[in-house]
Design a protein around this motif. Sequence first.
Motif, PDB file in Angstrom:
ATOM      1  N   MET A   1      -5.676   3.418   1.827  1.00 49.15           N
ATOM      2  CA  MET A   1      -5.500   2.247   0.963  1.00 49.15           C
ATOM      3  C   MET A   1      -6.621   1.225   1.156  1.00 49.15           C
ATOM      4  O   MET A   1      -6.621   0.174   0.525  1.00 49.15           O
ATOM      5  N   VAL A   2      -7.565   1.540   2.043  1.00 49.44           N
ATOM      6  CA  VAL A   2      -8.652   0.619   2.377  1.00 49.44           C
ATOM      7  C   VAL A   2      -9.867   0.945   1.514  1.00 49.44           C
ATOM      8  O   VAL A   2     -10.230   2.106   1.337  1.00 49.44           O
ATOM      9  N   ASN A   3     -10.511  -0.103   0.972  1.00 48.93           N
ATOM     10  CA  ASN A   3     -11.666   0.084   0.088  1.00 48.93           C
ATOM     11  C   ASN A   3     -12.985   0.096   0.872  1.00 48.93           C
ATOM     12  O   ASN A   3     -12.990   0.074   2.106  1.00 48.93           O
ATOM     13  N   GLY A   4     -14.092   0.076   0.161  1.00 47.94           N
ATOM     14  CA  GLY A   4     -15.419   0.133   0.762  1.00 47.94           C
ATOM     15  C   GLY A   4     -15.798  -1.087   1.581  1.00 47.94           C
ATOM     16  O   GLY A   4     -16.783  -1.071   2.312  1.00 47.94           O
ATOM     17  N   HIS A   5     -15.027  -2.163   1.474  1.00 46.63           N
ATOM     18  CA  HIS A   5     -15.265  -3.367   2.270  1.00 46.63           C
ATOM     19  C   HIS A   5     -14.438  -3.363   3.554  1.00 46.63           C
ATOM     20  O   HIS A   5     -14.463  -4.336   4.311  1.00 46.63           O
ATOM     21  N   GLY A   6     -13.664  -2.297   3.756  1.00 49.22           N
ATOM     22  CA  GLY A   6     -12.836  -2.203   4.958  1.00 49.22           C
ATOM     23  C   GLY A   6     -11.556  -3.017   4.871  1.00 49.22           C
ATOM     24  O   GLY A   6     -10.950  -3.320   5.899  1.00 49.22           O
ATOM     25  N   ILE A   7     -11.159  -3.382   3.649  1.00 50.11           N
ATOM     26  CA  ILE A   7      -9.923  -4.151   3.454  1.00 50.11           C
ATOM     27  C   ILE A   7      -9.019  -3.424   2.446  1.00 50.11           C
ATOM     28  O   ILE A   7      -9.481  -2.537   1.722  1.00 50.11           O
ATOM     29  N   CYS A   8      -7.778  -3.809   2.425  1.00 50.68           N
ATOM     30  CA  CYS A   8      -6.819  -3.193   1.509  1.00 50.68           C
ATOM     31  C   CYS A   8      -7.289  -3.380   0.065  1.00 50.68           C
ATOM     32  O   CYS A   8      -7.616  -4.495  -0.352  1.00 50.68           O
ATOM     33  N   HIS A   9      -7.332  -2.293  -0.680  1.00 49.99           N
ATOM     34  CA  HIS A   9      -7.674  -2.348  -2.103  1.00 49.99           C
ATOM     35  C   HIS A   9      -6.626  -3.218  -2.796  1.00 49.99           C
ATOM     36  O   HIS A   9      -5.417  -3.047  -2.585  1.00 49.99           O
ATOM     37  N   GLY A  10      -7.084  -4.158  -3.619  1.00 54.01           N
ATOM     38  CA  GLY A  10      -6.165  -5.071  -4.303  1.00 54.01           C
ATOM     39  C   GLY A  10      -5.118  -4.378  -5.147  1.00 54.01           C
ATOM     40  O   GLY A  10      -4.007  -4.878  -5.319  1.00 54.01           O
ATOM     41  N   GLY A  11      -5.450  -3.209  -5.662  1.00 55.53           N
ATOM     42  CA  GLY A  11      -4.488  -2.473  -6.475  1.00 55.53           C
ATOM     43  C   GLY A  11      -3.233  -2.101  -5.713  1.00 55.53           C
ATOM     44  O   GLY A  11      -2.140  -2.048  -6.288  1.00 55.53           O
ATOM     45  N   PHE A  12      -3.365  -1.862  -4.409  1.00 54.58           N
ATOM     46  CA  PHE A  12      -2.188  -1.524  -3.606  1.00 54.58           C
ATOM     47  C   PHE A  12      -1.311  -2.748  -3.362  1.00 54.58           C
ATOM     48  O   PHE A  12      -0.082  -2.650  -3.374  1.00 54.58           O
ATOM     49  N   MET A  13      -1.947  -3.914  -3.147  1.00 53.88           N
ATOM     50  CA  MET A  13      -1.158  -5.144  -3.007  1.00 53.88           C
ATOM     51  C   MET A  13      -0.463  -5.465  -4.327  1.00 53.88           C
ATOM     52  O   MET A  13       0.700  -5.875  -4.338  1.00 53.88           O
ATOM     53  N   PHE A  14      -1.175  -5.275  -5.443  1.00 50.95           N
ATOM     54  CA  PHE A  14      -0.590  -5.492  -6.768  1.00 50.95           C
ATOM     55  C   PHE A  14       0.606  -4.556  -6.960  1.00 50.95           C
ATOM     56  O   PHE A  14       1.663  -4.978  -7.433  1.00 50.95           O
ATOM     57  N   THR A  15       0.444  -3.293  -6.576  1.00 49.85           N
ATOM     58  CA  THR A  15       1.518  -2.315  -6.763  1.00 49.85           C
ATOM     59  C   THR A  15       2.747  -2.666  -5.940  1.00 49.85           C
ATOM     60  O   THR A  15       3.879  -2.533  -6.425  1.00 49.85           O
ATOM     61  N   LEU A  16       2.559  -3.134  -4.715  1.00 51.96           N
ATOM     62  CA  LEU A  16       3.701  -3.569  -3.903  1.00 51.96           C
ATOM     63  C   LEU A  16       4.423  -4.727  -4.592  1.00 51.96           C
ATOM     64  O   LEU A  16       5.650  -4.721  -4.723  1.00 51.96           O
ATOM     65  N   ALA A  17       3.669  -5.725  -5.041  1.00 54.71           N
ATOM     66  CA  ALA A  17       4.273  -6.867  -5.731  1.00 54.71           C
ATOM     67  C   ALA A  17       4.965  -6.421  -7.017  1.00 54.71           C
ATOM     68  O   ALA A  17       6.084  -6.864  -7.326  1.00 54.71           O
ATOM     69  N   ASP A  18       4.326  -5.513  -7.758  1.00 54.57           N
ATOM     70  CA  ASP A  18       4.884  -5.012  -9.010  1.00 54.57           C
ATOM     71  C   ASP A  18       6.190  -4.258  -8.765  1.00 54.57           C
ATOM     72  O   ASP A  18       7.143  -4.370  -9.546  1.00 54.57           O
ATOM     73  N   SER A  19       6.260  -3.505  -7.681  1.00 54.43           N
ATOM     74  CA  SER A  19       7.494  -2.783  -7.359  1.00 54.43           C
ATOM     75  C   SER A  19       8.621  -3.752  -7.006  1.00 54.43           C
ATOM     76  O   SER A  19       9.766  -3.572  -7.442  1.00 54.43           O
ATOM     77  N   ALA A  20       8.313  -4.796  -6.239  1.00 58.53           N
ATOM     78  CA  ALA A  20       9.330  -5.804  -5.923  1.00 58.53           C
ATOM     79  C   ALA A  20       9.811  -6.481  -7.205  1.00 58.53           C
ATOM     80  O   ALA A  20      11.013  -6.691  -7.417  1.00 58.53           O
ATOM     81  N   PHE A  21       8.869  -6.821  -8.073  1.00 61.47           N
ATOM     82  CA  PHE A  21       9.181  -7.398  -9.385  1.00 61.47           C
ATOM     83  C   PHE A  21      10.105  -6.467 -10.168  1.00 61.47           C
ATOM     84  O   PHE A  21      11.113  -6.894 -10.742  1.00 61.47           O
ATOM     85  N   ALA A  22       9.796  -5.178 -10.176  1.00 64.10           N
ATOM     86  CA  ALA A  22      10.609  -4.211 -10.921  1.00 64.10           C
ATOM     87  C   ALA A  22      12.050  -4.178 -10.414  1.00 64.10           C
ATOM     88  O   ALA A  22      12.996  -4.164 -11.216  1.00 64.10           O
ATOM     89  N   PHE A  23      12.227  -4.178  -9.105  1.00 59.63           N
ATOM     90  CA  PHE A  23      13.593  -4.142  -8.564  1.00 59.63           C
ATOM     91  C   PHE A  23      14.333  -5.441  -8.860  1.00 59.63           C
ATOM     92  O   PHE A  23      15.528  -5.430  -9.136  1.00 59.63           O
ATOM     93  N   ALA A  24      13.629  -6.563  -8.833  1.00 62.50           N
ATOM     94  CA  ALA A  24      14.269  -7.847  -9.143  1.00 62.50           C
ATOM     95  C   ALA A  24      14.682  -7.915 -10.616  1.00 62.50           C
ATOM     96  O   ALA A  24      15.805  -8.310 -10.933  1.00 62.50           O
ATOM     97  N   CYS A  25      13.784  -7.524 -11.518  1.00 55.72           N
ATOM     98  CA  CYS A  25      14.110  -7.674 -12.944  1.00 55.72           C
ATOM     99  C   CYS A  25      15.069  -6.600 -13.445  1.00 55.72           C
ATOM    100  O   CYS A  25      15.660  -6.759 -14.506  1.00 55.72           O
ATOM    101  N   ASN A  26      15.272  -5.542 -12.684  1.00 58.74           N
ATOM    102  CA  ASN A  26      16.251  -4.517 -13.047  1.00 58.74           C
ATOM    103  C   ASN A  26      17.564  -4.666 -12.286  1.00 58.74           C
ATOM    104  O   ASN A  26      18.438  -3.810 -12.372  1.00 58.74           O
TER     105      ASN A  26
END
Length: 148
Positions: free
Chosen positions: A50-75
């Motif tokens: 999940m780590v990108n070329g800068h040695g940090i977590c790729h933002g898409g994975f943080m977005f996906t975690l937030a999006d999944s939490a959002f999905a469970f809340a809105c459903n």
Amino acid sequence: MDGDHDGHALAQVSAQAMWANDNASRGLGMTLVSVAPGEAVLSMVVRKDMVNGHGICHGGFMFTLADSAFAFACNSHGEPAVAQQCAVTFIRPVREGETLTAHALERSRVGRGGIYDVTVRAADGDAVAEFRGHSRTIGGRSPSTKSS
């Protein structure tokens, strides 16, 4: 039973049904920590893949975690809902091995639309991302909430 208890039970049943079919969240190693009406908490450990070329977590994975939490809340209300629009702001980098927790809270639910805020935090409690999602119900009832 009072309405609050019924709402919590419906949120639990809805989450269990979604989680059973959520290959994406489970495949990324997410854990469903808790769910309540209009609220959900998920966590995930940042893996090497999940780590990108800068040695940090790729933002898409943080977005996906937030999006999944959002999905469970809105459903959580027993009505199928999908994302209509989402935006994320990254606050600080996240390193491999860090555990992230996303806490989604319902801000508004009117008609078919909802607005949810999600804060993603590192294990030290620091906010690492803020996410806002707009949901739209798509009609029908969640499979787990249909009457027999």
